[in-house]
Design a protein around this motif. Structure first.
Motif, PDB file in Angstrom:
ATOM      1  N   GLY A  29       0.821  -1.209  -0.029  1.00  0.00           N
ATOM      2  CA  GLY A  29       0.092  -0.010   0.101  1.00  0.00           C
ATOM      3  C   GLY A  29       0.769   1.189  -0.237  1.00  0.00           C
ATOM      4  O   GLY A  29       0.482   2.140  -0.723  1.00  0.00           O
ATOM      5  N   GLU A 159      -6.757   1.049   2.946  1.00  0.00           N
ATOM      6  CA  GLU A 159      -5.749  -0.030   2.242  1.00  0.00           C
ATOM      7  C   GLU A 159      -4.518  -0.175   3.058  1.00  0.00           C
ATOM      8  O   GLU A 159      -3.790  -1.119   3.631  1.00  0.00           O
ATOM      9  CB  GLU A 159      -5.413   0.159   0.956  1.00  0.00           C
ATOM     10  CG  GLU A 159      -4.615  -1.132   0.069  1.00  0.00           C
ATOM     11  CD  GLU A 159      -4.416  -1.183  -0.907  1.00  0.00           C
ATOM     12  OE1 GLU A 159      -3.428  -1.558  -1.807  1.00  0.00           O
ATOM     13  OE2 GLU A 159      -5.182  -0.230  -1.934  1.00  0.00           O
ATOM     14  N   SER A 163      -3.281  -2.840   5.694  1.00  0.00           N
ATOM     15  CA  SER A 163      -2.183  -3.633   5.642  1.00  0.00           C
ATOM     16  C   SER A 163      -1.418  -3.568   6.692  1.00  0.00           C
ATOM     17  O   SER A 163      -0.679  -4.497   7.167  1.00  0.00           O
ATOM     18  CB  SER A 163      -1.388  -2.965   4.427  1.00  0.00           C
ATOM     19  OG  SER A 163      -2.202  -3.197   3.329  1.00  0.00           O
TER      20      SER A 163
END
Length: 311
Positions: A29, A159, A163
């Motif tokens: 990400g 995201e 992550s």
């Protein structure tokens, strides 16, 4: 990539495009954001620049935090070096620095020091004293100081956040496959080989004890792992135990690596150990003979995994 350890003595003569963050792990990400940064720099003839901080702000502002990081500062630099980034600023984070007003941060750091012409930042980014300023304020500052602000979408920010959380959780659970998938590379441990108790040699599995200097580095769940390293430009595989050696009533957590097909004095050397997969939990055995037999099975399983990777 040029790295600067303190922004105070720096004044950029070249215009920059800047993003700001901790970038712990520099995972998949993060690299999407960095790719956007470097592409924007090339398109607009700017220097791609990351401003990050050390120690991690939470370590300074929350004294009792038990925060562990996916990457050490040196590991983060090494990974960023491969991204095509032009400049990395690692500014010391202090309580005094945290008290800069939003205006002082933008005017004195982004504009006067970094010569920012564009800032790429998350939609939810907050900055300045007590983190009261928002991206709306940053856009207004951009109009005042003549720099553009590009927002990173909620989906992309989520995201990145998801992550990082999933990587930490996976490592704490020993789920190396998930961690490596989100990282986009093998999770690593870097340290110095030090003398251990010599138990491994007694049972025909000599080990190199890895001592990690940085106490904030996240160490995965105890257990046996398949690992890889590089010694004199040669890829070496092995298996690693993280734990307390319960078979011999150990109490101190250690990281011990048994390299395959390697007879060499490694004491005092610096090593990077890449974790490929996890074989099993650390177990207490009734005898050293039982431990030796299990290690033979572990080695067989490790070699099978390595062979499968290399096909």
């Amino acid at each position: 990539m040029i790295t600067f350890e303190n922004i105070e003595q720096f004044n950029s003569q070249e215009p920059t495009v800047v993003t700001i963050g901790t970038f712990d792990g520099v995972h998949v990400g993060h690299r999407k954001i960095i790719n956007r940064l470097t592409a924007s720099a090339k398109a607009n003839n700017l220097k791609s620049t990351i401003l990050t901080f050390f120690p991690h702000p939470r370590m300074v502002l929350q004294q009792n935090t038990d925060l562990k990081l996916i990457t050490t500062l040196s590991e983060k630099k090494s990974i960023l070096e491969k991204t095509g980034l032009d400049q990395l600023f690692v500014h010391p984070f202090t309580r005094e620095f945290s008290r800069l007003s939003a205006l002082e941060f933008v005017r004195d750091i982004l504009v006067e020091k970094l010569n920012a012409k564009k800032v790429i930042i998350g939609y939810d980014h907050r900055f300045g004293r007590n983190r009261t300023a928002t991206i709306k304020d940053l856009i207004e500052f951009g109009s005042l100081f003549n720099f553009e602000v590009e927002q990173i979408s909620a989906e992309e920010i989520d995201e990145v956040s998801i992550s990082s959380t999933k990587i930490r959780n996976a490592l704490n659970e020993g789920d190396i496959h998930t961690a490596n998938t989100y990282l986009g590379y093998e999770f690593m441990l870097n340290g110095t080989i030090v003398k251990g108790k010599g138990l491994g040699r007694q049972i025909e599995f000599p080990t190199a004890n890895l001592q990690i200097e940085e106490n904030y580095k996240l160490i995965p769940k105890n257990g046996v792992y398949v690992v890889r390293s590089s010694i004199e430009n040669r890829t070496i595989y092995g298996m690693m135990n993280i734990g307390v050696n319960p078979t011999v009533n150990g109490t101190q957590r250690t990281i011990e690596v048994h390299f395959f097909n390697l007879e060499k004095d490694l004491y005092g050397q610096q090593f990077q150990i890449d974790l490929l997969t996890r074989l099993r939990d650390e177990t207490r055995f009734d005898s050293l003979d039982a431990l030796r037999e299990q290690l033979k099975k572990d080695k067989k399983n490790a070699l099978a995994h390595i062979e499968k990777r290399e096909i």
